[in-house]
Design an enzyme around this catalytic site. Structure first.
Site, PDB file in Angstrom:
ATOM      1  N   ASP A   8       0.872  -1.173   0.000  1.00 48.24           N
ATOM      2  CA  ASP A   8       0.000   0.000   0.000  1.00 48.24           C
ATOM      3  C   ASP A   8       0.909   1.223   0.000  1.00 48.24           C
ATOM      4  O   ASP A   8       1.495   1.571   1.027  1.00 48.24           O
ATOM      5  CB  ASP A   8      -0.905  -0.009   1.231  1.00 48.24           C
ATOM      6  CG  ASP A   8      -1.760   1.255   1.359  1.00 48.24           C
ATOM      7  OD1 ASP A   8      -1.775   2.065   0.406  1.00 48.24           O
ATOM      8  OD2 ASP A   8      -2.395   1.428   2.415  1.00 48.24           O
ATOM      9  N   LYS A  71       2.456  11.470  -3.128  1.00 54.69           N
ATOM     10  CA  LYS A  71       1.488  10.697  -3.916  1.00 54.69           C
ATOM     11  C   LYS A  71       0.519  11.606  -4.661  1.00 54.69           C
ATOM     12  O   LYS A  71       0.039  11.259  -5.744  1.00 54.69           O
ATOM     13  CB  LYS A  71       0.728   9.738  -2.997  1.00 54.69           C
ATOM     14  CG  LYS A  71      -0.278   8.834  -3.700  1.00 54.69           C
ATOM     15  CD  LYS A  71      -0.893   7.869  -2.705  1.00 54.69           C
ATOM     16  CE  LYS A  71      -1.947   6.976  -3.349  1.00 54.69           C
ATOM     17  NZ  LYS A  71      -2.500   5.981  -2.396  1.00 54.69           N
ATOM     18  N   GLU A 170      -7.446   0.062  -4.562  1.00 57.04           N
ATOM     19  CA  GLU A 170      -7.477  -0.035  -3.104  1.00 57.04           C
ATOM     20  C   GLU A 170      -8.814  -0.583  -2.572  1.00 57.04           C
ATOM     21  O   GLU A 170      -8.802  -1.385  -1.633  1.00 57.04           O
ATOM     22  CB  GLU A 170      -7.162   1.329  -2.497  1.00 57.04           C
ATOM     23  CG  GLU A 170      -5.696   1.734  -2.706  1.00 57.04           C
ATOM     24  CD  GLU A 170      -5.417   3.180  -2.368  1.00 57.04           C
ATOM     25  OE1 GLU A 170      -6.358   3.873  -1.944  1.00 57.04           O
ATOM     26  OE2 GLU A 170      -4.260   3.619  -2.538  1.00 57.04           O
ATOM     27  N   ASP A 193     -13.140   5.157   1.242  1.00 57.64           N
ATOM     28  CA  ASP A 193     -11.685   5.209   1.448  1.00 57.64           C
ATOM     29  C   ASP A 193     -11.224   6.660   1.508  1.00 57.64           C
ATOM     30  O   ASP A 193     -11.123   7.335   0.489  1.00 57.64           O
ATOM     31  CB  ASP A 193     -10.992   4.474   0.304  1.00 57.64           C
ATOM     32  CG  ASP A 193      -9.477   4.357   0.514  1.00 57.64           C
ATOM     33  OD1 ASP A 193      -8.950   4.977   1.460  1.00 57.64           O
ATOM     34  OD2 ASP A 193      -8.831   3.647  -0.265  1.00 57.64           O
TER      35      ASP A 193
END
Length: 640
Positions: A8, A71, A170, A193
């Protein structure tokens, strides 16, 4: 082929995980930390970068040389970066269609190169823990990532020395981690999420053991970082009010801004479990120290609009899937920001989630009664680790869990544990070569258990009482409704034939390991006797298993029916009450007539009686659902 790990690669933290004999777990680093901050510090030119916790500690002292939340810049062009996103303590460059870069010490780093440093650290940790080279990985990305962002993620993995076997969404990984692949067919799950830098809401449907994404919607520029920034702005205003000469928001004060950002993030985390927190920043400037008591109410007022921005994406995803909230079975929460009470409260309200015991009127119903006013809010997994665990499961699927076994001996009899109803669940079948490992994940059958008894058995019979007991031990976990706790049980027989049994609470990582007696050194005559008995009683044992399973279901449904009749006694007319009682009595009659020795009976007769009771109680289920909805609305002040 080598081990494939699951990774992850997160905005705030990154994790690497693997599967050991059917049980997924997150790999810890040398300091025992399972979460690696996605932070990279570049010292003077030529020196090796610091990654993770060491970089995070330097972040306050050297903010202009320490990169975090990179990210957000993966796979994006300069024109796509907003001024608000540029408000980080390190330099960010990029214009027009050109790539985003981070210029430090005279070199323009790409986001992929910086992410690769994080991945290299995870690679080293995995190799140290597994004792072998790790060159293959499954890496997760937000479902809303576009092709450029996915390609950038794959490129980062390659720069780190990985062969990236697959890029996985994800939400799909999270669903695997929650064990939702074991739900009934056509179950529909929403994955909410909210991580450090991205948000997405994905709706998945289970078909033939495979998750199909029905719809996804989200925002790759919305996450916990935005909440942190809102707190920083609020604190900067407070500082300016008491000390107008402070220049916290100016580029010249990067160190002060980094300290303020760190304090804001820590305060936000603490306020998930506390109602107020003291923020103390001594000598923020040479002549000024700052103290402020931030409350949870203040935090929620400051950030509520940011959390509410996620609602539109939830509604769009539902619309795209052509579903309503009540069509969903579960909502699972992923990402560290979902620990925030405000997030859980709002998500529960938006989807009309049926909460646990209180909002079900304290009534437990059988399978035909599992109709709620809305989906269940499932918070059983660690939101920080769920995606990495799911990636590891996907990696295990791809690799086929190849094992290099040394043929020293075989297990003479099957090994397993006792499950609800007194049945044996086999984990290692007889004649398995050793050394060998195998595992399985179990859950609870009773509401709000605090512990699970692991009763280890050896033998070939269906019922636990007909096999040999090797030992018992318990593993503790937090109270939760039945079916929510997840305990991984792993059996390992070493080269000496010694059985080691591990039980791990998958939410907390807490585990118990017990060494049993030899699982191989069994008298040949006793083995032969057990095998012969299993063949002789095969049909009877199978019938007994089917009967116990049917009886367990019947008893559960009867108890639920009685509770339902009691709860709704004043709202049912006499004729319908009598109809349900008759159906319940029919089930009881089969139990009495067919169950004289508590083990044998006709499972088909019992199943037919229970099916008739299910049909008769459908109106009762609807009434209980209405009462649960009314109780929920009253609790939330929406109904007088």
């Amino acid at each position: 082929m080598g081990k494939i790990v699951g990774i992850d690669l997160g905005t705030t933290n990154s994790l690497v995980a693997t599967v050991d004999s059917g049980i997924p777990y997150v790999i810890a680093d040398a300091d025992g930390q399972r979460l690696t901050p996605s932070v990279v510090h570049f010292p003077a030119a030529g020196a090796e970068p610091l990654v993770g916790q060491p970089a995070n500690r330097v972040r306050v002292l050297r903010p202009g040389e320490t990169v975090y939340s990179v990210k957000r810049f993966m796979g994006r062009r300069g024109a796509e970066i907003s001024q608000e996103e540029m408000l980080v303590s390190y330099p960010v460059a990029g214009t027009g269609a050109g790539p985003v870069t981070i210029p430090i010490h005279g070199r323009a780093f790409t986001p992929e190169e910086i992410s690769a440093e994080v991945l290299k650290k995870l690679k080293r940790d995995a190799e140290a823990a597994l004792g072998e080279p790790v060159t293959r990985a499954v890496i997760t990305v937000p479902a809303y990532f576009n092709d450029a962002q996915r390609h950038a993620t794959k490129r980062a993995g390659e720069l780190a020395g990985f062969t990236v076997e697959r890029i996985v969404n994800e939400p799909t990984a999270a669903a695997l981690a929650y064990g939702l692949d074991r739900l009934k067919e056509h179950s529909k799950i929403a994955v909410y999420d909210l991580g450090g830098g991205t948000f997405d809401l994905s709706i998945l449907e289970l078909n033939n053991g495979v998750f199909q994404v029905l719809a996804t919607n989200g925002n790759t520029r919305l996450g916990g970082d935005d909440l942190d920034r809102r707190i920083v702005e609020f604190l900067a205003e407070r500082i300016a009010a008491v000390n107008p000469e402070s220049r916290i928001q100016n580029p010249e004060s990067l160190s002060q801004l980094a300290r303020l950002r760190e304090a804001a993030e820590l305060a936000k985390i603490k306020l998930s479990t506390e109602t107020e927190v003291e923020i103390a920043l001594p000598f923020l400037t040479p002549k000024f120290s700052f103290n402020y008591k931030l409350t949870r109410d203040e935090l929620e007022r400051l950030t509520r609009d940011l959390v509410e921005r996620t609602r539109a994406h939830c509604l769009r995803s539902l619309a795209d899937a052509k579903l309503e909230a009540r069509d969903l079975d579960q909502i699972i929460l992923v990402g560290g920001q979902t620990r925030m009470p405000l997030v859980r409260r709002l998500v529960s309200e938006w989807f009309g989630c049926a909460e646990f015991e209180e909002e079900r009127g304290g009534v437990r119903l059988g399978e035909s009664f599992h109709r709620r006013s809305g989906p269940m809010l499932n918070t059983s997994q660690n939101p920080d680790e769920a995606v990495a665990l799911g990636a590891a499961i996907q990696a295990a699927i791809l690799s086929g869990e190849f094992k290099n076994l040394l043929l020293l001996d075989v297990t003479p009899l099957s090994l397993g544990i006792e499950t609800f109803g007194g049945l044996m669940n086999v984990i290692i079948p007889r004649n398995s070569t050793i050394p060998v490992k195998a595992g399985e994940v179990f859950t609870t059958a009773v509401d709000f258990q605090r512990a699970m008894l692991v009763h280890v058995l050896q033998g070939e019979r269906e019922r636990a009482k007909d096999n040999w007991s090797l030992g018992k031990f318990t593993i503790d976990f937090a109270r939760a409704p039945r079916g929510v706790p997840r305990v991984g049980v792993q059996f390992e027989i070493d080269a000496n034939g010694i059985l080691h049994v591990l039980a791990r609470d998958l939410q907390t990582g807490k585990q118990t390991i017990v060494e049993m007696k030899s699982a191989v050194d069994v008298d040949d005559a006793e083995v032969q006797r057990m095998v012969e008995e299993s063949v002789e009683h095969a049909f009877d044992d199978l019938r007994a298993r089917r009967w116990i399973e049917a009886k367990t279901r019947a008893v559960e449904t009867l108890a639920a029916t009685r509770n339902g009749l009691t709860t709704c006694a004043t709202e049912l007319d006499a004729s319908y009450h009598a109809q349900v009682e008759a159906a319940a009595s029919a089930v009881e009659a089969v139990l009495v007539a067919e169950n004289s020795d508590s083990q044998t009976g006709d499972p088909e007769k019992l199943k037919a009686a229970v099916a008739a009771l299910d049909e008769a109680t459908k109106p009762l289920a609807d009434l209980l659902m209405d009462k649960a909805m009314e109780a929920m609305l009253r609790k939330r002040g929406l109904l007088q």
